[in-house]
Write an enzyme that holds these catalytic residues in place. Structure first.
Site, PDB file in Angstrom:
ATOM      1  N   GLN A   1       0.851  -1.196   0.000  1.00  0.00           N
ATOM      2  CA  GLN A   1       0.000   0.000   0.000  1.00  0.00           C
ATOM      3  C   GLN A   1       0.885   1.244   0.000  1.00  0.00           C
ATOM      4  O   GLN A   1       0.406   2.355  -0.182  1.00  0.00           O
ATOM      5  CB  GLN A   1      -0.897   0.036   1.243  1.00  0.00           C
ATOM      6  CG  GLN A   1      -1.805  -1.166   1.376  1.00  0.00           C
ATOM      7  CD  GLN A   1      -2.472  -1.195   2.728  1.00  0.00           C
ATOM      8  OE1 GLN A   1      -3.547  -0.620   2.919  1.00  0.00           O
ATOM      9  NE2 GLN A   1      -1.825  -1.821   3.692  1.00  0.00           N
TER      10      GLN A   1
ATOM     11  N   ASP B   1       5.971   5.040  -1.085  1.00  0.00           N
ATOM     12  CA  ASP B   1       7.310   5.621  -0.906  1.00  0.00           C
ATOM     13  C   ASP B   1       8.376   4.998  -1.814  1.00  0.00           C
ATOM     14  O   ASP B   1       9.528   5.426  -1.795  1.00  0.00           O
ATOM     15  CB  ASP B   1       7.728   5.494   0.581  1.00  0.00           C
ATOM     16  CG  ASP B   1       7.657   4.050   1.091  1.00  0.00           C
ATOM     17  OD1 ASP B   1       7.220   3.846   2.235  1.00  0.00           O
ATOM     18  OD2 ASP B   1       8.003   3.119   0.324  1.00  0.00           O
TER      19      ASP B   1
ATOM     20  N   HIS C   1      -1.235   1.566  -4.518  1.00  0.00           N
ATOM     21  CA  HIS C   1      -1.634   2.978  -4.329  1.00  0.00           C
ATOM     22  C   HIS C   1      -0.745   3.954  -5.092  1.00  0.00           C
ATOM     23  O   HIS C   1      -0.922   5.166  -4.966  1.00  0.00           O
ATOM     24  CB  HIS C   1      -1.619   3.348  -2.834  1.00  0.00           C
ATOM     25  CG  HIS C   1      -2.690   2.655  -2.049  1.00  0.00           C
ATOM     26  ND1 HIS C   1      -2.654   2.541  -0.682  1.00  0.00           N
ATOM     27  CD2 HIS C   1      -3.816   2.010  -2.445  1.00  0.00           C
ATOM     28  CE1 HIS C   1      -3.729   1.884  -0.271  1.00  0.00           C
ATOM     29  NE2 HIS C   1      -4.443   1.538  -1.322  1.00  0.00           N
TER      30      HIS C   1
ATOM     31  N   CYS D   1       2.598  21.204 -15.503  1.00  0.00           N
ATOM     32  CA  CYS D   1       3.065  20.257 -16.521  1.00  0.00           C
ATOM     33  C   CYS D   1       4.070  20.959 -17.440  1.00  0.00           C
ATOM     34  O   CYS D   1       3.780  22.040 -17.976  1.00  0.00           O
ATOM     35  CB  CYS D   1       1.868  19.766 -17.342  1.00  0.00           C
ATOM     36  SG  CYS D   1       2.358  18.710 -18.725  1.00  0.00           S
TER      37      CYS D   1
ATOM     38  N   CYS E   1       2.290  21.003 -21.112  1.00  0.00           N
ATOM     39  CA  CYS E   1       1.094  21.797 -21.486  1.00  0.00           C
ATOM     40  C   CYS E   1       0.732  22.848 -20.444  1.00  0.00           C
ATOM     41  O   CYS E   1      -0.285  23.526 -20.554  1.00  0.00           O
ATOM     42  CB  CYS E   1      -0.091  20.851 -21.715  1.00  0.00           C
ATOM     43  SG  CYS E   1      -0.720  20.138 -20.190  1.00  0.00           S
TER      44      CYS E   1
ATOM     45  N   THR F   1       0.431  -2.822   8.755  1.00  0.00           N
ATOM     46  CA  THR F   1      -0.790  -2.197   8.246  1.00  0.00           C
ATOM     47  C   THR F   1      -1.943  -2.394   9.213  1.00  0.00           C
ATOM     48  O   THR F   1      -2.070  -3.433   9.867  1.00  0.00           O
ATOM     49  CB  THR F   1      -1.182  -2.734   6.853  1.00  0.00           C
ATOM     50  OG1 THR F   1      -2.410  -2.109   6.441  1.00  0.00           O
ATOM     51  CG2 THR F   1      -1.364  -4.244   6.847  1.00  0.00           C
TER      52      THR F   1
ATOM     53  N   ASN G   1       3.334  -6.900  13.609  1.00  0.00           N
ATOM     54  CA  ASN G   1       2.860  -5.563  13.951  1.00  0.00           C
ATOM     55  C   ASN G   1       3.049  -5.377  15.456  1.00  0.00           C
ATOM     56  O   ASN G   1       2.684  -6.262  16.223  1.00  0.00           O
ATOM     57  CB  ASN G   1       1.366  -5.441  13.598  1.00  0.00           C
ATOM     58  CG  ASN G   1       0.912  -3.987  13.540  1.00  0.00           C
ATOM     59  OD1 ASN G   1       1.286  -3.184  14.406  1.00  0.00           O
ATOM     60  ND2 ASN G   1       0.128  -3.634  12.535  1.00  0.00           N
TER      61      ASN G   1
ATOM     62  N   ALA H   1       8.778  -4.838  11.981  1.00  0.00           N
ATOM     63  CA  ALA H   1       9.126  -5.568  10.755  1.00  0.00           C
ATOM     64  C   ALA H   1      10.639  -5.600  10.559  1.00  0.00           C
ATOM     65  O   ALA H   1      11.216  -6.615  10.143  1.00  0.00           O
ATOM     66  CB  ALA H   1       8.454  -4.893   9.564  1.00  0.00           C
TER      67      ALA H   1
HETATM   68  N1  APR Z   1       6.796  -2.624  12.063  1.00  0.00           N
HETATM   69  C1  APR Z   1       5.580  -3.153  11.768  1.00  0.00           C
HETATM   70  N2  APR Z   1       4.408  -2.475  11.924  1.00  0.00           N
HETATM   71  C2  APR Z   1       4.503  -1.218  12.407  1.00  0.00           C
HETATM   72  C3  APR Z   1       5.726  -0.593  12.749  1.00  0.00           C
HETATM   73  C4  APR Z   1       6.907  -1.361  12.555  1.00  0.00           C
HETATM   74  N3  APR Z   1       8.119  -0.856  12.853  1.00  0.00           N
HETATM   75  N4  APR Z   1       5.456   0.661  13.213  1.00  0.00           N
HETATM   76  C5  APR Z   1       4.112   0.825  13.148  1.00  0.00           C
HETATM   77  N5  APR Z   1       3.533  -0.299  12.678  1.00  0.00           N
HETATM   78  C6  APR Z   1       2.112  -0.564  12.416  1.00  0.00           C
HETATM   79  C7  APR Z   1       1.123   0.204  13.265  1.00  0.00           C
HETATM   80  O1  APR Z   1       0.878  -0.491  14.470  1.00  0.00           O
HETATM   81  C8  APR Z   1      -0.108   0.207  12.344  1.00  0.00           C
HETATM   82  O2  APR Z   1      -0.897  -0.955  12.559  1.00  0.00           O
HETATM   83  O3  APR Z   1       1.873  -0.129  11.084  1.00  0.00           O
HETATM   84  C9  APR Z   1       0.492   0.147  10.938  1.00  0.00           C
HETATM   85  C10 APR Z   1       0.321   1.438  10.161  1.00  0.00           C
HETATM   86  O4  APR Z   1      -1.057   1.620   9.924  1.00  0.00           O
HETATM   87  P1  APR Z   1      -1.529   2.878   9.056  1.00  0.00           P
HETATM   88  O5  APR Z   1      -0.822   4.099   9.531  1.00  0.00           O
HETATM   89  O6  APR Z   1      -3.013   2.828   9.045  1.00  0.00           O
HETATM   90  O7  APR Z   1      -0.952   2.578   7.605  1.00  0.00           O
HETATM   91  P2  APR Z   1      -1.568   1.630   6.499  1.00  0.00           P
HETATM   92  O8  APR Z   1      -2.238   0.461   7.129  1.00  0.00           O
HETATM   93  O9  APR Z   1      -0.478   1.371   5.527  1.00  0.00           O
HETATM   94  O10 APR Z   1      -2.674   2.573   5.807  1.00  0.00           O
HETATM   95  C11 APR Z   1      -3.331   2.026   4.701  1.00  0.00           C
HETATM   96  O11 APR Z   1      -4.498   4.094   4.287  1.00  0.00           O
HETATM   97  O12 APR Z   1      -4.263   6.345   4.417  1.00  0.00           O
HETATM   98  C12 APR Z   1      -4.342   5.312   3.537  1.00  0.00           C
HETATM   99  O13 APR Z   1      -3.420   5.090   1.386  1.00  0.00           O
HETATM  100  C13 APR Z   1      -3.068   5.207   2.746  1.00  0.00           C
HETATM  101  O14 APR Z   1      -1.771   3.250   2.159  1.00  0.00           O
HETATM  102  C14 APR Z   1      -2.433   3.905   3.226  1.00  0.00           C
HETATM  103  C15 APR Z   1      -3.643   3.116   3.714  1.00  0.00           C
END
Ligand code: APR
Length: 257
Positions: A107, A110, A125, A156, A159, A199, A224, A242
């Site tokens: 997702q 970067d 994304h 742009c 254009c 995530t 996580n 991670a």
């Molecule tokens: N290692 C693993 N997990 C981690 C770490 C780490 N070092 N640090 C934080 N986290 C976890 C947090 O506990 C959280 O559950 O990463 C997760 C980040 O969650 P979000 O900030 O919601 O990010 P994400 O799940 O990628 O968001 C999904 O939402 O805003 C939109 O498009 C955007 O791609 C994004 C999507």
């Protein structure tokens, strides 16, 4: 790298694994210094501004007030362009080299997985350092200099219309070709083991491949530091970073008999 901190039954499973599907979110880039979106210190965590930031990153705002959307996109892009892949990204490259089949669904916008060397991936994304023009076929990259000079909406070079970020904004459809690849890789020929990390798993297209694997009895792993809605649905829910756990998973995969 040892894998002593992994549960022994997980190590035994990894040593027999030949195909792996990985799903990542912003937490995998947290150790590269890029803000997550939700949770403590996240981009949306700000009491006053949190919801407004989500609104700024939406299609209606890009149409009505592009400078406001670009204000948040530029903030994300400036963090991203300084960032380097961390041990989590590098461990995924090692996993891909070890396995007969590897697919990564990220997702993250970067670009750090690609920068680290991951090849077989779906960046569902998009990429925050890429721009495209809605009026002509221009597609370009944002450089450090562009970002230093950027105020408001970039124009742009072909254009002179306002450029848009090459990312999926709230309220926009996911790119069809990437959805098709997601289905091929996680539904038509599901990987043997599914690993999800970093995530909050709020989007159905992110949680579903994990739930599908779990329902089919395939090994599922979550990494996580915090619990998520998937934590009690996966076979191994590993509380940790991670950057610390992925290298152990890579080592266990590589120790395959
Ligand atoms: N290692 C693993 N997990 C981690 C770490 C780490 N070092 N640090 C934080 N986290 C976890 C947090 O506990 C959280 O559950 O990463 C997760 C980040 O969650 P979000 O900030 O919601 O990010 P994400 O799940 O990628 O968001 C999904 O939402 O805003 C939109 O498009 C955007 O791609 C994004 C999507």
């Amino acid at each position: 790298m040892t894998f002593r901190q992994l549960p022994p039954d997980l190590v035994a499973t990894l040593r027999e694994t030949v195909s792996l599907g990985v799903i990542t979110g912003a937490g995998v880039s947290a150790e590269s210094g890029i803000q997550t979106y939700r949770g403590q210190g996240g981009l949306y965590d700000d009491e006053a501004e949190g919801d407004r930031t989500v609104e700024a990153l939406s299609a209606p705002t890009l149409a009505a007030d592009p400078d406001r959307t670009w204000g948040v996109v530029a903030h994300l892009a400036r963090q991203t362009i300084q960032a380097k892949p961390n041990p989590a990204h590098q461990a995924l490259v090692a996993m891909e080299a070890t396995l007969e089949r590897f697919i990564l669904l990220t997702q993250n916008v970067d670009g750090l997985h690609r920068l680290a060397g991951t090849r077989n991936m779906i960046d569902i994304h998009g990429d925050v350092l890429e721009t495209r023009c809605s009026s002509c076929a221009f597609h370009g990259d944002l450089s450090v200099e562009d970002l230093q000079a950027l105020t408001g909406t970039p124009r742009c070079p072909q254009c002179a219309c306002g450029l848009r970020p090459h990312v999926v904004l709230f309220g926009e459809m996911l790119p069809e070709a990437k959805i098709r690849r997601l289905h091929e890789e996680f539904y038509e020929r599901p990987p043997e083991v599914v690993l999800i990390a970093g995530t909050s798993a709020i989007f159905p297209y992110i949680a579903e491949p994990v739930l599908l694997a779990a329902q089919a009895g395939h090994p599922t792993i979550e990494v996580n530091p915090e619990p998520t809605p998937l934590s009690d649905r996966v076979r191994w829910s590993l509380r940790g970073k991670a950057g610390e756990i992925f290298p152990q998973i890579a080592a266990a995969l590589a120790s395959r008999a």
